[in-house]
Scaffold this active site. Structure first.
Site, PDB file in Angstrom:
ATOM      1  N   ARG A  58     -14.370  -5.325  -4.770  1.00  0.00           N
ATOM      2  CA  ARG A  58     -14.069  -4.354  -3.726  1.00  0.00           C
ATOM      3  C   ARG A  58     -12.864  -3.524  -4.184  1.00  0.00           C
ATOM      4  O   ARG A  58     -12.230  -3.836  -5.193  1.00  0.00           O
ATOM      5  CB  ARG A  58     -13.876  -4.981  -2.342  1.00  0.00           C
ATOM      6  CG  ARG A  58     -13.294  -6.344  -2.247  1.00  0.00           C
ATOM      7  CD  ARG A  58     -11.845  -6.502  -2.631  1.00  0.00           C
ATOM      8  NE  ARG A  58     -11.012  -5.496  -1.975  1.00  0.00           N
ATOM      9  CZ  ARG A  58      -9.912  -5.030  -2.473  1.00  0.00           C
ATOM     10  NH1 ARG A  58      -9.447  -5.443  -3.662  1.00  0.00           N
ATOM     11  NH2 ARG A  58      -9.203  -4.122  -1.855  1.00  0.00           N
ATOM     12  N   ALA A  60     -12.001   0.837  -4.157  1.00  0.00           N
ATOM     13  CA  ALA A  60     -12.832   1.975  -4.583  1.00  0.00           C
ATOM     14  C   ALA A  60     -13.057   2.049  -6.102  1.00  0.00           C
ATOM     15  O   ALA A  60     -14.206   2.108  -6.560  1.00  0.00           O
ATOM     16  CB  ALA A  60     -12.232   3.267  -4.033  1.00  0.00           C
ATOM     17  N   GLN A 198      -7.644  -8.792   3.228  1.00  0.00           N
ATOM     18  CA  GLN A 198      -7.436  -8.475   1.802  1.00  0.00           C
ATOM     19  C   GLN A 198      -5.946  -8.523   1.443  1.00  0.00           C
ATOM     20  O   GLN A 198      -5.592  -8.861   0.311  1.00  0.00           O
ATOM     21  CB  GLN A 198      -7.987  -7.075   1.477  1.00  0.00           C
ATOM     22  CG  GLN A 198      -9.499  -6.970   1.467  1.00  0.00           C
ATOM     23  CD  GLN A 198     -10.052  -6.535   2.805  1.00  0.00           C
ATOM     24  OE1 GLN A 198      -9.451  -6.802   3.849  1.00  0.00           O
ATOM     25  NE2 GLN A 198     -11.188  -5.863   2.810  1.00  0.00           N
ATOM     26  N   ASP A 239     -10.008   5.352  -0.356  1.00  0.00           N
ATOM     27  CA  ASP A 239     -11.432   5.191  -0.686  1.00  0.00           C
ATOM     28  C   ASP A 239     -12.126   6.524  -0.863  1.00  0.00           C
ATOM     29  O   ASP A 239     -13.128   6.631  -1.586  1.00  0.00           O
ATOM     30  CB  ASP A 239     -12.125   4.355   0.385  1.00  0.00           C
ATOM     31  CG  ASP A 239     -11.744   2.900   0.190  1.00  0.00           C
ATOM     32  OD1 ASP A 239     -10.630   2.528   0.611  1.00  0.00           O
ATOM     33  OD2 ASP A 239     -12.526   2.161  -0.448  1.00  0.00           O
ATOM     34  N   ASN A 249      -9.046   5.336   4.184  1.00  0.00           N
ATOM     35  CA  ASN A 249      -8.616   4.078   3.553  1.00  0.00           C
ATOM     36  C   ASN A 249      -8.818   2.950   4.559  1.00  0.00           C
ATOM     37  O   ASN A 249      -9.242   3.189   5.704  1.00  0.00           O
ATOM     38  CB  ASN A 249      -7.146   4.177   3.104  1.00  0.00           C
ATOM     39  CG  ASN A 249      -6.747   3.008   2.205  1.00  0.00           C
ATOM     40  OD1 ASN A 249      -7.428   2.716   1.222  1.00  0.00           O
ATOM     41  ND2 ASN A 249      -5.676   2.312   2.547  1.00  0.00           N
ATOM     42  N   LYS A 250      -8.546   1.755   4.142  1.00  0.00           N
ATOM     43  CA  LYS A 250      -8.799   0.560   4.947  1.00  0.00           C
ATOM     44  C   LYS A 250      -8.302   0.723   6.386  1.00  0.00           C
ATOM     45  O   LYS A 250      -7.208   1.241   6.618  1.00  0.00           O
ATOM     46  CB  LYS A 250      -8.111  -0.633   4.277  1.00  0.00           C
ATOM     47  CG  LYS A 250      -8.224  -1.963   4.981  1.00  0.00           C
ATOM     48  CD  LYS A 250      -9.640  -2.370   5.310  1.00  0.00           C
ATOM     49  CE  LYS A 250     -10.558  -2.399   4.124  1.00  0.00           C
ATOM     50  NZ  LYS A 250     -11.983  -2.608   4.505  1.00  0.00           N
TER      51      LYS A 250
HETATM   52  O1  MRU Z   1     -13.084  -2.899   2.010  1.00  0.00           O
HETATM   53  P1  MRU Z   1     -12.303  -2.860   0.733  1.00  0.00           P
HETATM   54  O2  MRU Z   1     -11.572  -4.131   0.460  1.00  0.00           O
HETATM   55  O3  MRU Z   1     -13.149  -2.394  -0.446  1.00  0.00           O
HETATM   56  O4  MRU Z   1     -11.239  -1.732   0.997  1.00  0.00           O
HETATM   57  C1  MRU Z   1     -10.373  -1.377  -0.030  1.00  0.00           C
HETATM   58  C2  MRU Z   1      -9.337  -0.424   0.372  1.00  0.00           C
HETATM   59  O5  MRU Z   1      -9.325   0.116   1.442  1.00  0.00           O
HETATM   60  C3  MRU Z   1      -8.325  -0.095  -0.652  1.00  0.00           C
HETATM   61  O6  MRU Z   1      -7.127   0.238  -0.044  1.00  0.00           O
HETATM   62  C4  MRU Z   1      -8.799   1.087  -1.446  1.00  0.00           C
HETATM   63  O7  MRU Z   1     -10.088   0.908  -1.953  1.00  0.00           O
HETATM   64  C5  MRU Z   1      -7.845   1.386  -2.489  1.00  0.00           C
HETATM   65  S1  MRU Z   1      -8.396   0.912  -4.068  1.00  0.00           S
HETATM   66  C6  MRU Z   1      -7.164   0.888  -5.183  1.00  0.00           C
END
Ligand code: MRU
Length: 349
Positions: A58, A60, A198, A239, A249-250
């Site tokens: 996981r 991006a 996470q 993302d 983003n998350k």
């Molecule tokens: O759902 P996830 O764990 O894939 O979400 C990831 C995020 O939101 C990260 O902050 C994002 O991908 C940044 S990657 C360096």
């Protein structure tokens, strides 16, 4: 949790292609962390789709690298271009928000004109390029962003934007690692990042593993820490970033940006150019993934809500560009953040 006396380099890589065109993909299975360090071995397109969907891999940029290698497996299996295109669309359907996924799959697809062994070799070469470029972009983000961190800073980060989320040292956390390498003293607060934790499971593990001074907090504690002046800088990943700098983003990132604005805290985003989607003028067109309600009602197997309760579970939110002080890319820092400055920085070099 294992003792953290290993150097980060002693840990298995987040993503690795083992062997040549007849090889396989290995992922550090992020579903098992921090309890166990396990490697997931994949040699089917369905397996790669599932690993991305269930967050074994996981973040991006890491999703993009894994999907690119998934295309090597797809190219090996497909005996016609329509079948290969179907496999590409299938891989792209594993998650909707991180644009690196679509970008990487399309990039590998663009190297293939007809199926066969040369196509598999080209797909592997392109995937390795994507992976190596991602690692280089992480390091460049670290170099550009390191001056944002000042001696004595309290820094807040959300979700995981470190080596576990990329093919290299991270985006937001690459900046942290580079500042540490330069000898700057600071401490990091990691939001736990509800509902899938996470921040707790991955960022706390990764930062401890790297020997960074890290403190875990619940998401809901961030504003209080800002009011207490314990945080001067927020750095998060992304993302998908639209042409005007609006950033998906998350989930929880938007609340942090609002809290940062209310407390005079600098709010920065770190992302490679592969995370920008310049086809979207602003963030309103970014698809926001909604995930299984069970992630909230029975996270990690423990029932924590009454059966049948209505649930809304968006995995990402949108932070408007006006709340973002700067976006750190491998091509430099975008600040202020608007359509002109985004375009100027991405077009540089
Ligand atoms: O759902 P996830 O764990 O894939 O979400 C990831 C995020 O939101 C990260 O902050 C994002 O991908 C940044 S990657 C360096």
């Amino acid at each position: 949790m294992e003792p953290s006396n290993k150097s980060p380099s002693a840990r298995p890589p987040t993503i690795a292609w083992i062997g040549e065109a007849d090889g396989h993909l290995e992922l550090l299975d992020q579903r098992s962390l921090p309890e166990r360090v396990e490697i997931l071995r994949l040699d089917t397109v369905e397996g790669v789709w599932s690993a991305i969907q269930t967050l074994a891999v996981r973040g991006a940029p890491a999703i993009g690298c894994a999907a690119a290698y998934g295309m090597v497996i797809a190219a090996r299996r497909a005996d016609s271009m329509p079948k290969l295109k179907a496999a590409a669309e299938y891989l792209k359907s594993s998650r909707p928000t991180a644009v690196n996924l679509m970008w990487a799959v399309d990039r590998v697809m663009s190297t293939i004109k007809e199926p066969g062994t040369p196509a598999v070799i080209r797909a592997l070469e392109e995937s390795r390029r994507i992976h190596a470029e991602d690692a280089a972009m992480c390091d460049a983000i670290g170099r550009h962003g390191a001056p944002l961190i000042h001696a004595g800073d309290g820094i807040l980060t959300h979700c995981n934007a470190g080596r576990l989320a990329t093919g290299g040292s991270g985006t937001a956390l690459a900046i942290v690692y580079e500042a540490r390498r330069r000898g700057v003293p600071f401490k990091v607060y990691a939001d736990e990042t509800r509902p899938l934790l996470q921040g707790a499971r991955l960022t706390a593990w990764e930062l401890m593993d790297a020997g960074i001074d890290a403190t875990l907090i619940c998401d809901s504690m961030a504003a209080m820490l800002m009011a207490q002046k314990k945080i001067r800088l927020v750095i998060v990943g992304a993302d998908r970033i639209a042409a005007n700098g609006d950033t998906a983003n998350k989930i929880g990132t938007y609340s942090l940006a609002i809290a940062a604005a209310a407390h005079g805290v600098t709010f920065a985003v770190a992302a490679p150019s592969s995370t920008f989607d310049l086809s979207l003028a602003d963030g309103s067109g970014i698809p926001i993934e909604e995930r299984d309600p069970a992630e909230i009602t029975a996270g990690f197997g423990r029932v924590t809500a009454p059966p049948g309760v209505k649930v809304f579970n968006p995995a990402f939110d949108l932070t408007p560009a006006r709340l973002i002080h700067s976006i750190v890319t491998e091509r430099g820092i975008i600040t202020p953040v608007n359509t002109q400055t985004v375009r100027a920085t991405l077009n540089s070099q």
